[in-house]
Design a protein around this motif. Structure first.
Motif, PDB file in Angstrom:
ATOM      1  N   SER A 139       0.729  -1.444  -0.055  1.00 17.98           N
ATOM      2  CA  SER A 139       0.139  -0.358   0.246  1.00 17.98           C
ATOM      3  C   SER A 139       1.001   1.183  -0.312  1.00 17.98           C
ATOM      4  CB  SER A 139      -0.865  -0.155   0.862  1.00 17.98           C
ATOM      5  OG  SER A 139      -0.187  -0.271   2.282  1.00 17.98           O
ATOM      6  N   MET A 140       2.064   1.216   0.535  1.00 17.38           N
ATOM      7  CA  MET A 140       2.929   2.495   1.149  1.00 17.38           C
ATOM      8  C   MET A 140       3.658   2.791  -0.688  1.00 17.38           C
ATOM      9  SD  MET A 140       1.997   3.724   3.596  1.00 17.38           S
ATOM     10  CE  MET A 140       3.446   4.469   4.846  1.00 17.38           C
ATOM     11  N   THR A 141       3.313   1.675  -1.528  1.00 20.24           N
ATOM     12  CA  THR A 141       4.556   2.333  -2.558  1.00 20.24           C
ATOM     13  C   THR A 141       3.127   2.839  -3.743  1.00 20.24           C
ATOM     14  OG1 THR A 141       4.751  -0.491  -2.293  1.00 20.24           O
ATOM     15  CG2 THR A 141       5.238   0.958  -4.965  1.00 20.24           C
ATOM     16  N   ASN A 142       2.083   2.970  -3.117  1.00 19.82           N
ATOM     17  CA  ASN A 142       0.725   3.719  -4.005  1.00 19.82           C
ATOM     18  C   ASN A 142       0.896   4.630  -3.151  1.00 19.82           C
ATOM     19  OD1 ASN A 142       1.203   1.848  -6.231  1.00 19.82           O
ATOM     20  ND2 ASN A 142       0.633   0.486  -5.112  1.00 19.82           N
ATOM     21  N   SER A 143       1.023   5.201  -2.074  1.00 16.89           N
ATOM     22  CA  SER A 143       1.358   6.098  -1.629  1.00 16.89           C
ATOM     23  C   SER A 143      -0.410   6.454  -0.798  1.00 16.89           C
ATOM     24  CB  SER A 143       1.222   7.809  -1.919  1.00 16.89           C
ATOM     25  OG  SER A 143       2.440   7.661  -2.995  1.00 16.89           O
TER      26      SER A 143
END
Length: 139
Positions: free
Chosen positions: A2-6
């Motif tokens: 999820s953090m990869t996609n902000s």
């Protein structure tokens, strides 16, 4: 992921302060009313539905789909055929024997209650990726 996609996504009750606090509570308090995470369930009983409060633990990932095993097996085969740095700490021939034996089972679950062959192969794939991505040198 999820953090990869902000996107910030939180697993319920994963706040580090809550985890640190609960880690230090004595077992008999944690196991309040003879239930795992009993103190947590009790603290939130007015805020969560009964069905959520009383459900049993359901660890993830659930990798029972035969396609998952097929996919990670293929990736492990490619790793075995490569010059992966993980073979400085993992016996390549033993890994090949496990891969070549479709009926292989661990005597007991590997690294946890649900960690069997698909999860083991997933671990090998992750370890290989990590070692290559970060240029790890095992000594």
């Amino acid at each position: 992921m999820s953090m990869t996609n902000s996107l910030e996504v939180r697993v319920p009750f994963a706040d580090y302060r809550l985890v640190e606090f609960l880690y230090n509570i004595p077992w008999k308090v944690k196991y309040l009313e003879n239930a795992e995470k009993g103190v947590l369930r009790s603290a939130f009983e007015d805020l969560i539905p009964e069905i959520v409060k009383n459900r049993k633990k359901s660890p993830y990932p659930k990798t029972y789909n035969p396609r998952y095993l097929k996919n990670v097996s293929e990736k492990v085969k490619k790793i075995i055929e490569s010059h992966s740095p993980i073979f400085e700490i993992i016996n390549k021939e033993q890994l090949k024997e496990i891969l070549d034996n479709p009926n292989f089972t661990f005597e007991k679950p590997w690294f946890g209650q649900l960690m069997t062959l698909p999860q083991f192969f997933g671990y090998i794939v992750q370890l290989d990726f990590w070692a290559k991505h970060y240029n790890v040198n095992f000594e």
